[in-house]
Design an enzyme around this catalytic site. Structure first.
Site, mmCIF file in Angstrom:
data_model
loop_
_atom_site.group_PDB
_atom_site.id
_atom_site.type_symbol
_atom_site.label_atom_id
_atom_site.label_comp_id
_atom_site.label_asym_id
_atom_site.label_seq_id
_atom_site.Cartn_x
_atom_site.Cartn_y
_atom_site.Cartn_z
ATOM 1 N N ASP A 12 32.676 37.358 41.597
ATOM 2 C CA ASP A 12 33.312 36.299 40.797
ATOM 3 C C ASP A 12 32.627 34.946 40.921
ATOM 4 O OD1 ASP A 12 35.641 37.598 39.453
ATOM 5 O OD2 ASP A 12 36.110 38.138 41.515
ATOM 6 N N ALA B 221 40.211 36.602 35.330
ATOM 7 C CA ALA B 221 40.854 37.627 34.494
ATOM 8 C C ALA B 221 42.199 37.999 35.105
ATOM 9 C CB ALA B 221 39.956 38.812 34.256
ATOM 10 N N TYR C 6 43.133 38.511 38.413
ATOM 11 C CA TYR C 6 43.534 37.912 39.688
ATOM 12 C C TYR C 6 43.488 36.394 39.651
ATOM 13 C CZ TYR C 6 43.848 41.848 42.976
ATOM 14 O OH TYR C 6 44.260 42.950 43.670
ATOM 15 N N GLU C 7 44.278 35.791 40.545
ATOM 16 C CA GLU C 7 44.137 34.375 40.855
ATOM 17 C C GLU C 7 43.691 34.270 42.302
ATOM 18 O OE1 GLU C 7 46.283 35.053 38.482
ATOM 19 O OE2 GLU C 7 45.713 33.471 37.095
HETATM 20 N N1 ABN Z 1 37.152 39.647 38.156
HETATM 21 C C1 ABN Z 1 36.212 39.966 37.182
HETATM 22 C C2 ABN Z 1 36.346 39.176 35.922
HETATM 23 C C3 ABN Z 1 36.264 37.801 35.959
HETATM 24 C C4 ABN Z 1 36.407 37.083 34.794
HETATM 25 C C5 ABN Z 1 36.599 37.754 33.599
HETATM 26 C C6 ABN Z 1 36.656 39.124 33.594
HETATM 27 C C7 ABN Z 1 36.536 39.840 34.745
HETATM 28 CU CU CU Z 2 43.346 43.153 45.528
#
Ligand code: ABN
Ligand code: CU
Length: 647
Positions: free
Chosen positions: A301, A383, A385-386
């Site tokens: 990320d 996306a 997760y935070e």
């Molecule tokens: N965690 C992967 C991700 C980040 C931003 C957008 C889509 C997917």
């Molecule tokens: Cu997790």
């Protein structure tokens, strides 16, 4: 120039470490567009401050503002890095990157990828075969492809996972369209591959958490209000912050988000440096599930997405409460326009329970001092997760880095009635969440009481000569070179690491030190032969120490997107095996969360805390907080003038 006079000089004026302003970003973009990036097909990945040389800064030399820019020429399928001198307006560096190098995604590419997928006739037809016809409800989630093979050279790829909402505001993660992946070339906008394998019924049970779906909120909780009637105890001047004995500068980059610069602790009127620069250097989330869609999920990320770009605009009362100071984060859109993320960084004080206490039971008097921390944080949405990232500075010189992981699990579909061994089944409707890890690396350019430091590993040792059978002691082992300093945590030995300054001694003639308490020191679970393990080698070990080199910035290398991992990153730099004793050092700590999903993580995950501590270890000659005032009786019913009588 002394540290004091340097601070004085810069307070209130723009400082060489201040992030680029909107005007500076616009100027850089204009200079590049008038120069080597004149073609319409150029896009801007990032424009950020090129941080001045540490030595120049320390020497108080005049610093010329410079910018680093990363660009992609879509027509050509090649990327570039540029250096722009903001004073002269000259492009002082312009280098084409190798054809296989893909810089991080631009936020605009998320929408572009989704658009390419949504209007692709083959995708539309394939989804229709699965009974999905309302394309507006389909969500194409732009995941990185990882290493995609030699054929992908020159192609800038995105791997869209596909989910579908049942209603316009329902959670798409409850409804994965399994075994359906769309690969998009972001430069051309083409769908280059559709991986439409065995269809599994789309789980239909909802994963909603909005009041509209879950019903009215409870009413039994009375308000908690945090008040600081006299205001906060910090002083802010531009990006410079003074709080209690600490002072530092706040920075922000697209790649890292929040950066702390020049962190110092005032000890009896002496400004003592602790860390020159600290930030999240990389993170990766590899999934352990072997199912075709899941096995390739391993987003970096930071390095693939520029996590700073995904920082939220924080809201008072929701993300942080109290007397808040916000800092904006300024970044760039794909056309080189400045984008302000308002209130991207939040800073406030929090009460932190007791710092120290003793009740003299003979005299029946108690002395207690309250702790408080300065919290400097940002939250990024990646996306599903935070991640909320917090630096906590405490009164006693301790520092904590804390990640709160929340948001929504990245889900998968299985046949109803089946239970994947690689995840937690979440309902009886075919939804599961694969096991995965969240691995983080924080880069800390230490400066413990001066620029030259060394690192010791401290383990518990039980001596062979142990006549009482009760003996145990702490044994220090100097880590002499970069290779010797590639280490793993070992809780059975109560291992920690100490960053010392041999030139500065404390009251008992030992080198002053900070220690790194390696909590959450897990390692990557993926096998060594996997691509994710080759690309995320930083996560195979917990401690890395390097001799400072300004080009070595990110644990998985400068551009991990689509990389093989064979030519950049900590594992490559440390092959030089440089001397790290009494040198200008960088300490890199890898930690994480081994996420064995539980039902309670659904439909939205209560925060999980992950982090580590840095503590002074003989840095001070004694507890540095004896001068803390007693808490006033009026405020909190605690102390009397003569000593606190309640225990
Ligand atoms: N965690 C992967 C991700 C980040 C931003 C957008 C889509 C997917
Ligand atoms: Cu997790």
């Amino acid at each position: 120039m002394t540290i004091d006079s340097e601070i004085e000089n810069v307070v209130g004026v723009s400082h060489p470490l201040d992030p680029l302003s909107r005007a500076e970003i616009s100027r850089v973009a204009a200079i590049l567009k008038e120069g080597p990036a004149a073609a319409e097909s150029f896009r801007f990945i990032s424009i950020e401050l090129r941080e001045p040389d540490k030595e120049l800064l320390r020497a108080g030399e005049k610093i010329v503002r410079q910018a680093d820019a990363v660009l992609v020429n879509r027509a050509e399928g090649r990327s570039y890095v540029a250096i722009v001198d903001l004073e002269s307006g000259i492009v002082t560096g312009w280098d084409q990157l190798a054809a296989n190098v893909q810089p991080p995604f631009m936020l605009d590419e998320f929408a572009e990828c989704e658009e390419s997928c949504r209007k692709n006739l083959e995708v539309i037809a394939a989804l229709a075969k699965r009974g999905i016809t309302d394309m507006e409800l389909v969500c194409f989630e732009p995941w990185s492809v990882g290493y995609f093979g030699e054929d992908s050279e020159g192609r800038r790829l995105m791997r869209a996972l596909v989910f579908v909402r049942e209603e316009p505001d329902d959670s798409p993660y409850a409804h994965p369209i399994e075994n359906f992946i769309v690969i998009v070339d972001l430069n051309t906008g083409e769908v280059i591959q559709l991986q439409d394998d065995q269809a599994i019924p789309v789980p239909s049970a909802s994963g909603n958490y909005l009041p509209k779906y879950v019903g009215p909120a409870r009413t039994d909780l009375k308000p908690i209000s945090i008040t600081q009637p006299e205001g906060p105890s910090f002083e802010v001047n531009g990006n410079h912050v003074k709080w209690a004995n600490w002072n530092f500068r706040v920075g922000f980059t697209p790649r890292e988000g929040l950066v702390l610069h020049q962190l110092r602790y005032r000890d009896k009127d002496v400004e003592r440096p602790v860390i020159n620069r600290a930030s999240l250097s990389e993170m990766v989330v590899p999934y352990g599930d072997t199912a075709p869609v899941q096995a390739k999920k391993n987003a970096f990320d930071s390095g693939e997405y520029n996590i700073g770009n995904m920082a939220n605009s924080l809201t008072l009362g929701c993300d942080c409460t109290g007397e808040i100071k916000y800092f904006d984060g300024i970044t760039t859109d794909s056309l080189g326009n400045p984008v302000t993320i308002e209130n991207a960084i939040c800073m406030h004080e929090e009460d932190d329970s007791i710092l120290w206490k003793h009740w003299d039971f003979r005299l029946d008097t108690a002395e207690t001092r309250r702790n408080r921390k300065l919290v400097i944080s940002f939250i990024a949405t990646v996306a599903n997760y935070e991640y909320a990232f917090y630096w906590h500075l405490f009164l006693d010189g301790s520092i904590e880095f804390l990640v709160k992981a929340t948001g929504i699990l990245s889900t998968a579909g299985q046949k109803p009635g089946e239970k994947s061994p690689y995840g937690q089944t979440l309902n009886n409707d075919g939804l599961y969440a694969p096991i995965h890890q969240h691995m983080f690396n924080v880069r800390m350019d230490f400066e413990v009481d001066g620029p030259r430091n060394a690192v010791y590993e401290v383990d518990m040792e039980i001596p062979e000569d142990n006549p009482t059978h009760t003996a145990f002691k702490a044994v220090d082992r100097l880590l002499e070179t970069e290779q010797k300093a590639i280490r793993k945590t070992d809780s059975s030995l109560h291992r920690f690491w100490k960053i010392v300054n041999h030139e500065k001694k404390n009251i008992v003639d030992e080198p002053v030190a900070y220690r790194l308490i390696p909590t959450d020191g897990i390692q990557l679970a993926a096998g060594d032969e996997s691509f994710v393990s080759k690309r995320a080698q930083f996560a195979r070990n917990n401690l890395w120490v390097t001799s400072y080199d300004r080009t070595e910035r990110f644990a998985a290398g400068e551009f991990p997107n689509q990389a093989t991992g064979s030519d950049d990153g900590l594992h490559i730099w440390t092959q030089k095996d440089r001397n790290i004793v009494d040198q200008d050092l960088v300490v890199w700590y890898t930690f994480g969360m081994h996420h064995v999903v539980r039902l309670e993580d659904w439909p939205i995950m209560p925060r999980q805390n992950i982090g580590f501590m840095l503590e002074p270890h003989g840095f001070f000659d004694q507890n540095p907080t004896l001068d803390l005032p007693r808490v006033s009786a009026a405020a909190n019913h605690c102390s009397s003038e003569e000593g606190q009588s309640t225990h």
